[in-house]
Write a protein that holds these residues in place. Structure first.
Motif, PDB file in Angstrom:
ATOM      1  N   SER A 315       0.836  -1.204   0.000  1.00 14.74           N
ATOM      2  CA  SER A 315       0.000   0.000   0.000  1.00 14.74           C
ATOM      3  C   SER A 315       0.871   1.255   0.000  1.00 14.74           C
ATOM      4  O   SER A 315       1.701   1.437   0.897  1.00 14.74           O
ATOM      5  CB  SER A 315      -0.896  -0.013   1.252  1.00 14.74           C
ATOM      6  OG  SER A 315      -1.209   1.303   1.636  1.00 14.74           O
ATOM      7  N   ARG A 317       0.036   4.158   0.718  1.00 11.92           N
ATOM      8  CA  ARG A 317      -0.250   4.943   1.927  1.00 11.92           C
ATOM      9  C   ARG A 317       0.644   4.477   3.101  1.00 11.92           C
ATOM     10  O   ARG A 317       1.240   5.285   3.801  1.00 11.92           O
ATOM     11  CB  ARG A 317      -1.728   4.746   2.285  1.00 11.92           C
ATOM     12  CG  ARG A 317      -2.408   5.901   2.978  1.00 11.92           C
ATOM     13  CD  ARG A 317      -3.841   5.503   3.299  1.00 11.92           C
ATOM     14  NE  ARG A 317      -3.899   4.371   4.224  1.00 11.92           N
ATOM     15  CZ  ARG A 317      -3.733   4.459   5.535  1.00 11.92           C
ATOM     16  NH1 ARG A 317      -3.526   5.641   6.089  1.00 11.92           N
ATOM     17  NH2 ARG A 317      -3.770   3.392   6.300  1.00 11.92           N
ATOM     18  N   ASP A 320       4.304   5.259   2.544  1.00 19.21           N
ATOM     19  CA  ASP A 320       4.550   6.650   2.863  1.00 19.21           C
ATOM     20  C   ASP A 320       4.743   6.820   4.381  1.00 19.21           C
ATOM     21  O   ASP A 320       5.700   7.456   4.835  1.00 19.21           O
ATOM     22  CB  ASP A 320       3.354   7.472   2.348  1.00 19.21           C
ATOM     23  CG  ASP A 320       3.652   8.942   2.349  1.00 19.21           C
ATOM     24  OD1 ASP A 320       4.790   9.280   1.943  1.00 19.21           O
ATOM     25  OD2 ASP A 320       2.790   9.734   2.771  1.00 19.21           O
ATOM     26  N   ASP A 362      -5.410  -1.725   3.194  1.00 15.93           N
ATOM     27  CA  ASP A 362      -3.957  -1.678   2.943  1.00 15.93           C
ATOM     28  C   ASP A 362      -3.402  -3.096   2.896  1.00 15.93           C
ATOM     29  O   ASP A 362      -2.603  -3.443   2.013  1.00 15.93           O
ATOM     30  CB  ASP A 362      -3.231  -0.923   4.072  1.00 15.93           C
ATOM     31  CG  ASP A 362      -3.572   0.553   4.110  1.00 15.93           C
ATOM     32  OD1 ASP A 362      -3.653   1.169   3.025  1.00 15.93           O
ATOM     33  OD2 ASP A 362      -3.737   1.096   5.225  1.00 15.93           O
TER      34      ASP A 362
END
Ligand code: 5AD
Ligand code: SF4
Length: 488
Positions: A315, A317, A320, A362
């Motif tokens: 994922s 996200r 990150d 995720d």
């Protein structure tokens, strides 16, 4: 550097040491260097704590479980201390916990991080002298002294303070430019050996303790790496594994810019050393993984068709939040380069499940990535909060039971993927390096260039020798290994 060095008869050969290693290949290789250094100092390696004068643990702190292991080992050593044994904690836990180790494990005398191993002989000598002095005065005192082996105390020749317990710390500030290079590496395998090309890590992934324990990135010159590779080839080694926390960010410190090599150039040059038949490298970081590495694998047959490229999460996200510096798509771009290679490259990875804030969606993306890439092995871990790391400040909202569930789901999915992938090899011919024999199963153990275990049978007359390269036809498969017969 040699296979297993003999202890140096010039220096009191009766001293013995026991060394247990935890953690990654970097630690395993550091231990080979520690063993070589100690043998050179006149120590003899023994197989058990009971037989040893000096007991060393080379530790790992990547996850909490790994860290606990060393304290479990040290929990009941009062009796050994009374026998005069000395205990030392080396490696990442030493670097991370520092002098706090003396509080948690009071019988430890030496705490040294990997950046200070160059000073090991001096530290041990200082420790021995101090122990001797302390024993003479043991009846007078029972308090502890801490002796820190800084450059200044050594240079000033200051004697260690005598006391009931003598303690030495070799805790570099990790800003050192020194790599632990030694000519006394005691490699445990006579055919396949490690060479460190870069130490430390500057990536600071949010969950990772390595930049705090192993310090900043510092590369060895390509010249010294190649000299070691040539020397190993001369000694009969045929397989080399280049090591670093992030080999792709290798920067050749060679002064002469025309001699300076990129990682891919160094890789190719090691693969071209006469006598070297296999070269592997670990670990890669996707952000720094260049297409030139795939080009080098295409161009140089000795470079193994296997790449370990840790993804950690599917994922973007979560990547990150992990501060991994790449997206899912960028990762998949690198995978596409490898899939376009001339030889089929076997890809393996690391995954962390249950990173703070990882949602079910995720996690589903990670499962989906496993299918998309088609890994040959996945090393999966439950997220473990580590000291000093940025992710410690994030809410570790995912309960352990949920992390365990995700881990189980992921491993089950990957098992299915591997069953399908490994089956495809049935009927193909692979070259393996013979690693040994499993007498109970009457099988030889081999490893393919893809880094797969291929156990095989051979007629008694064939008797393949460890270290030999032989052709094997694959006749069966399991989720983690292949089965075959020697081709005669
Ligand atoms: N928790 C869980 N796994 C971790 N790893 C590193 N740090 C942690 C942590 N805090 C895993 C990563 C890395 C591998 C060596 O260990 O997947 O690639
Ligand atoms: Fe840790 Fe990230 Fe460095 Fe790997 S790249 S050692 S995971 S900080």
């Amino acid at each position: 550097m040699s296979g297993v060095p003999q202890s140096n008869p010039q220096k009191s050969p009766q001293k013995t040491f026991y060394l247990e290693t935890f953690g990654c290949q970097m630690n395993v290789h550091d231990s080979e260097k520690v063993i070589g250094t100690l043998v050179q100092e006149g120590y003899r390696q023994v197989e058990s704590v009971e037989q040893a004068d000096l007991v060393l643990y080379n530790t790992c702190s990547i996850r909490d479980k790994a860290e606990q292991k060393v304290f479990n080992r040290l929990s009941d050593y009062k009796k050994y201390k009374k026998q005069g044994k000395m205990f030392g904690v080396l490696g990442c836990v030493a670097q991370q916990e520092g002098e706090k180790i003396f509080e948690r494990a009071p019988y430890v005398s030496l705490v040294a991080g990997s950046a200070s191993y160059n000073n090991l002989p001096q530290m041990l000598q200082q420790l021995e002298e101090a122990e001797l002095a302390a024993r003479e005065k043991a009846s007078l005192r029972d308090d502890a002294a801490v002796v820190t082996t800084t450059e200044s105390t050594r240079e000033a020749g200051l004697p260690p303070r005598d006391a009931g317990l003598v303690r030495i710390t070799g805790l570099d500030d990790r800003e050192t430019d020194k790599c632990f290079e030694t000519e006394f590496t005691a490699r445990s395998n006579p055919h396949r050996g490690y060479i460190t090309i870069i130490e430390g890590c500057d990536k600071f992934c949010a969950y990772c303790v390595v930049p705090y324990t192993r310090g900043k990135e510092r590369s060895r010159t390509s010249e010294s790496v190649l000299a070691e590779a040539r020397q190993m080839a001369h000694l009969g080694y045929t397989e080399i594994q280049l090591l670093g926390q992030n080999v792709n960010s290798y920067k050749d410190p060679a002064g002469n810019s025309s001699a300076r090599k990129t990682f891919a150039e160094l890789l190719a040059a090691v693969g071209e050393v006469p006598g070297i038949r296999r070269v592997r490298f670990t670990t890669s970081h996707p952000r720094d993984f260049g297409r030139d590495i795939v080009d080098a694998i295409d161009a140089v047959p000795a470079l193994c068709d296997h790449v370990h490229l840790p993804v950690q999460s599917g994922s973007t996200r979560v990547l990150d939040a992990m501060q991994r510096l790449y997206t899912r798509d960028q990762y998949l771009e690198r995978i596409a380069w490898m899939k376009a290679a001339k030889r089929e490259i076997s890809i393996t990875t690391d995954v962390i499940v249950g990173f703070p804030g990882e949602t079910e969606a995720d996690f589903a993306e990670t499962l989906d990535l496993l299918e998309e890439v088609g890994y040959d092995a996945v090393f999966a871990f439950k997220y473990s909060p580590r000291p000093n790391t940025p992710s410690l400040k994030l809410d570790d909202a995912i309960p352990d039971a949920e992390k365990a569930r995700r881990l189980e789901v992921l491993m089950a999915r990957q098992r299915e993927i591997q069953i399908t992938r490994y089956k495809k090899y049935i009927g193909t011919k692979c070259e393996v390096m013979v690693e040994g024999r499993n007498e109970a199963r009457a099988q030889w153990i081999g490893r393919t260039s893809h880094n797969k275990t291929l156990n095989f049978t051979a007629p008694e007359t064939a008797n393949p020798k460890p270290g030999a390269y032989v052709p094997v036809i694959v006749t069966g498969s399991f989720p983690n290994s292949l089965l075959g017969e020697l081709v005669i």
